[in-house]
Design a protein around this motif. Structure first.
Motif, PDB file in Angstrom:
ATOM      1  N   THR A 183       0.839  -1.191   0.000  1.00  0.00           N
ATOM      2  CA  THR A 183       0.000   0.000   0.000  1.00  0.00           C
ATOM      3  C   THR A 183       0.878   1.246   0.000  1.00  0.00           C
ATOM      4  OG1 THR A 183      -0.108   0.076   2.409  1.00  0.00           O
ATOM      5  CG2 THR A 183      -1.859  -1.124   1.269  1.00  0.00           C
ATOM      6  N   ILE A 184       0.287   2.318  -0.453  1.00  0.00           N
ATOM      7  CA  ILE A 184       0.954   3.619  -0.431  1.00  0.00           C
ATOM      8  C   ILE A 184       0.186   4.504   0.537  1.00  0.00           C
ATOM      9  CG2 ILE A 184       1.528   5.683  -1.761  1.00  0.00           C
ATOM     10  CD1 ILE A 184       1.836   3.945  -4.205  1.00  0.00           C
ATOM     11  N   ASP A 185       0.900   5.177   1.414  1.00  0.00           N
ATOM     12  CA  ASP A 185       0.268   6.077   2.373  1.00  0.00           C
ATOM     13  C   ASP A 185       0.182   7.466   1.738  1.00  0.00           C
ATOM     14  OD1 ASP A 185      -0.801   7.205   4.612  1.00  0.00           O
ATOM     15  OD2 ASP A 185       1.116   7.418   5.649  1.00  0.00           O
ATOM     16  N   PHE A 186      -1.012   7.859   1.318  1.00  0.00           N
ATOM     17  CA  PHE A 186      -1.199   9.159   0.684  1.00  0.00           C
ATOM     18  C   PHE A 186      -1.396  10.274   1.703  1.00  0.00           C
ATOM     19  CE2 PHE A 186      -2.335   6.362  -2.846  1.00  0.00           C
ATOM     20  CZ  PHE A 186      -1.660   6.973  -3.889  1.00  0.00           C
ATOM     21  N   TYR A 219      -6.163   8.457  -9.322  1.00  0.00           N
ATOM     22  CA  TYR A 219      -5.606   7.789 -10.509  1.00  0.00           C
ATOM     23  C   TYR A 219      -5.076   6.413 -10.149  1.00  0.00           C
ATOM     24  CZ  TYR A 219      -3.222   7.386 -14.993  1.00  0.00           C
ATOM     25  OH  TYR A 219      -2.820   6.971 -16.233  1.00  0.00           O
ATOM     26  N   TYR A 220      -4.374   6.318  -9.033  1.00  0.00           N
ATOM     27  CA  TYR A 220      -3.801   5.055  -8.571  1.00  0.00           C
ATOM     28  C   TYR A 220      -4.889   4.025  -8.269  1.00  0.00           C
ATOM     29  CZ  TYR A 220      -1.405   1.924  -5.251  1.00  0.00           C
ATOM     30  OH  TYR A 220      -0.916   0.835  -4.587  1.00  0.00           O
ATOM     31  N   ILE A 272       2.688  -3.630  -7.404  1.00  0.00           N
ATOM     32  CA  ILE A 272       3.989  -3.366  -8.035  1.00  0.00           C
ATOM     33  C   ILE A 272       4.371  -1.906  -7.849  1.00  0.00           C
ATOM     34  CG2 ILE A 272       5.185  -3.251 -10.257  1.00  0.00           C
ATOM     35  CD1 ILE A 272       3.516  -5.738 -11.077  1.00  0.00           C
ATOM     36  N   ILE A 273       3.438  -1.003  -8.102  1.00  0.00           N
ATOM     37  CA  ILE A 273       3.714   0.432  -7.947  1.00  0.00           C
ATOM     38  C   ILE A 273       4.042   0.765  -6.494  1.00  0.00           C
ATOM     39  CG2 ILE A 273       2.655   2.728  -8.063  1.00  0.00           C
ATOM     40  CD1 ILE A 273       1.090   1.654 -10.516  1.00  0.00           C
ATOM     41  N   ALA A 274       3.307   0.192  -5.560  1.00  0.00           N
ATOM     42  CA  ALA A 274       3.560   0.457  -4.136  1.00  0.00           C
ATOM     43  C   ALA A 274       4.926  -0.092  -3.728  1.00  0.00           C
ATOM     44  CB  ALA A 274       2.462  -0.175  -3.287  1.00  0.00           C
ATOM     45  N   SER A 275       5.297  -1.244  -4.242  1.00  0.00           N
ATOM     46  CA  SER A 275       6.593  -1.813  -3.926  1.00  0.00           C
ATOM     47  C   SER A 275       7.723  -0.931  -4.451  1.00  0.00           C
ATOM     48  CB  SER A 275       6.705  -3.221  -4.511  1.00  0.00           C
ATOM     49  OG  SER A 275       7.984  -3.745  -4.300  1.00  0.00           O
TER      50      SER A 275
END
Length: 126
Positions: free
Chosen positions: A57-60, A104-105, A116-119
């Motif tokens: 996960t990405i923390d926005f 967008y994500y 993959i993007i979060a990694s």
């Protein structure tokens, strides 16, 4: 002609070398490689993200200081639209961009692509 007639400048000489360390003397410096690398990572100024085992996960919602923010090059009409969106919502431009990237994500990529993007993103800031 200026390239061939360059004069070498004399390099400055240190008169009194500094004997102070960049790190606290109160910390024990171990000879083991893993502990040494961990200490260097703690003192790094570019260590923005927290060490975590979950890279999916990405923390926005991460907040940065104004000094840590980077400029983004955009076409004038796109920058104008971002400013209009920001004024319309009553938010800062970087907050509007954060919301745009999160939307967008979440809506343009499937689960595998998001992992993959979060990694990539989390490994980039470690």
């Amino acid at each position: 002609m200026a390239l061939t007639n360059r004069k070498k400048k004399s390099r400055p000489v240190v008169q009194t070398p500094v004997s102070e360390s960049r790190f606290d003397d109160s910390q024990e410096i171990s000879d083991e490689k893993n502990e040494n690398n961990l200490n260097l990572a703690e003192h790094s100024s570019k260590n923005y993200s927290k060490l975590a085992t979950d890279f999916t996960t990405i923390d926005f919602d991460t907040q940065y200081s104004a000094k840590d923010r980077k400029t983004i090059k955009a076409d004038p009409d796109i920058k104008s639209l971002i400013e209009i969106f920001s004024d319309f919502e009553g938010a800062k431009a970087y907050e509007t961009l954060r919301h745009m990237t999160q939307y967008y994500y979440e809506n343009n990529y499937d689960d595998r692509a998001q992992r993959i993007i979060a990694s990539i993103q989390n490994n980039k800031f470690l």
